[in-house]
Design a protein around this motif. Structure first.
Motif, short mmCIF file in Angstrom:
data_model
loop_
_atom_site.label_atom_id
_atom_site.label_comp_id
_atom_site.label_asym_id
_atom_site.label_seq_id
_atom_site.Cartn_x
_atom_site.Cartn_y
_atom_site.Cartn_z
N LEU A 173 -18.95 -24.70 -11.38
CA LEU A 173 -18.86 -25.63 -12.51
C LEU A 173 -17.59 -25.40 -13.33
O LEU A 173 -16.92 -26.35 -13.74
CB LEU A 173 -20.10 -25.50 -13.40
CG LEU A 173 -21.41 -26.01 -12.79
CD1 LEU A 173 -22.59 -25.56 -13.62
CD2 LEU A 173 -21.38 -27.53 -12.68
N PHE A 174 -17.27 -24.12 -13.57
CA PHE A 174 -16.06 -23.83 -14.34
C PHE A 174 -14.81 -24.21 -13.55
O PHE A 174 -13.86 -24.76 -14.11
CB PHE A 174 -16.00 -22.35 -14.71
CG PHE A 174 -14.74 -21.97 -15.44
CD1 PHE A 174 -14.55 -22.35 -16.76
CD2 PHE A 174 -13.74 -21.25 -14.81
CE1 PHE A 174 -13.38 -22.01 -17.44
CE2 PHE A 174 -12.58 -20.91 -15.47
CZ PHE A 174 -12.40 -21.29 -16.79
N GLY A 227 -12.77 -15.84 -15.91
CA GLY A 227 -12.97 -16.95 -14.98
C GLY A 227 -11.65 -17.45 -14.42
O GLY A 227 -11.55 -17.73 -13.22
N LEU A 228 -10.64 -17.53 -15.26
CA LEU A 228 -9.31 -17.94 -14.79
C LEU A 228 -8.75 -16.93 -13.80
O LEU A 228 -8.15 -17.30 -12.79
CB LEU A 228 -8.36 -18.09 -15.99
CG LEU A 228 -8.58 -19.30 -16.89
CD1 LEU A 228 -7.74 -19.19 -18.15
CD2 LEU A 228 -8.23 -20.59 -16.15
N LEU A 241 -12.04 -26.78 -14.79
CA LEU A 241 -10.64 -26.38 -14.90
C LEU A 241 -9.72 -27.43 -14.28
O LEU A 241 -8.64 -27.71 -14.81
CB LEU A 241 -10.44 -25.03 -14.21
CG LEU A 241 -9.06 -24.41 -14.30
CD1 LEU A 241 -8.66 -24.19 -15.74
CD2 LEU A 241 -9.03 -23.08 -13.53
N GLN A 242 -10.14 -28.03 -13.17
CA GLN A 242 -9.35 -29.10 -12.55
C GLN A 242 -9.20 -30.28 -13.50
O GLN A 242 -8.13 -30.88 -13.61
CB GLN A 242 -10.02 -29.55 -11.25
CG GLN A 242 -9.96 -28.54 -10.13
CD GLN A 242 -8.54 -28.35 -9.59
OE1 GLN A 242 -7.73 -29.28 -9.63
NE2 GLN A 242 -8.25 -27.18 -9.08
N SER A 284 -11.36 -29.05 -3.70
CA SER A 284 -10.16 -29.79 -3.27
C SER A 284 -9.21 -30.19 -4.38
O SER A 284 -8.09 -30.60 -4.11
CB SER A 284 -10.60 -31.06 -2.50
OG SER A 284 -11.49 -30.71 -1.45
N GLY A 285 -9.66 -30.11 -5.62
CA GLY A 285 -8.78 -30.43 -6.73
C GLY A 285 -8.91 -31.86 -7.23
O GLY A 285 -9.59 -32.70 -6.64
N TRP A 286 -8.23 -32.11 -8.32
CA TRP A 286 -8.32 -33.39 -9.01
C TRP A 286 -7.81 -34.55 -8.16
O TRP A 286 -8.47 -35.58 -8.01
CB TRP A 286 -7.52 -33.31 -10.31
CG TRP A 286 -7.36 -34.61 -11.04
CD1 TRP A 286 -6.28 -35.45 -11.00
CD2 TRP A 286 -8.32 -35.23 -11.88
NE1 TRP A 286 -6.49 -36.56 -11.78
CE2 TRP A 286 -7.75 -36.44 -12.34
CE3 TRP A 286 -9.60 -34.89 -12.31
CZ2 TRP A 286 -8.41 -37.31 -13.21
CZ3 TRP A 286 -10.26 -35.75 -13.18
CH2 TRP A 286 -9.67 -36.94 -13.61
#
Length: 210
Positions: A104-105, A169-170, A109-110, A28-30
């Protein structure tokens, strides 16, 4: 029936909250990762959550530590010590890349993105990521069977492998990049294998002539 000891229940609750935080960040994001959302996802009351983590910052910081430990466990699983020599390099590169393509990555990243605009969060996360980078490099060196990481060519190639994993990963964040990624891993492993073999030959020659 015997009840689970209070200390064990507390530890289990804490772990559920940390895992729920990571899942929420990845899914869901930061901005959506609030204490109440995490508590609901973990099946823990808000009061119990705040007992373990009084503030959102405490929860996020603890999650970063947990992510660090979990990411290192994934990248340093140990099974490769018994892997056959043929294909070992590709197996190591695959493991590194897979670590950068998981939950986890995506959660990390978030946090990185949020930290770009939040000086206090950046202050907390940069030392953790620097530590992860150093440990990940040492683990890669060991798993690849590198005899001399002081060799500048070898050192750069190992570091480039970690950077490649992060980049792939990105690329996997928005779309499933698995087919292209598998081919890149194979090609990179071939090049890395050649560099490592050349370094072993140089080292053996230096030992004979030294």
């Amino acid at each position: 029936m015997m009840r689970e000891p209070k200390q064990d229940r507390s530890r289990a609750t804490r772990q559920r909250l940390l895992e729920a935080t990571i899942e929420c960040l990845a899914d869901s994001g930061w901005a959506a990762t609030s204490v109440s959302v995490v508590a609901e996802r973990a099946g823990v009351s808000r009061g119990a959550t705040q007992h373990h983590f009084p503030t959102r910052e405490d929860l996020i910081t603890a999650s970063l530590e947990y992510m660090f430990d979990s990411r290192m466990t994934l990248i340093d699983d140990g099974d490769l010590d018994a892997a056959p020599e043929v294909g070992r390099t590709e197996a190591v590169v695959t493991r590194i890349v897979d670590q950068y393509c998981g939950t986890l990555f995506k959660a990390a990243l978030q946090v990185w993105t949020a930290a770009a605009a939040d000086q206090e969060l950046r202050r907390r996360i940069v030392p953790l990521e620097e530590r992860f980078g150093r440990v990940a490099h040492r683990v890669a060196v060991r798993q690849l069977g590198v005899e001399d990481d002081a060799d500048p060519v070898v050192h750069r190639m190992v570091q480039a492998t970690l950077d490649l994993g992060r980049g792939l990963g990105l690329a996997d964040v928005l779309t499933d990049d698995s087919r292209r990624r598998a081919e890149i891993v194979r090609n990179w492993a071939t090049q890395l294998d050649a560099v490592l073999a050349d370094a072993r030959r140089r080292r053996a020659r230096d030992v004979r002539t030294g």
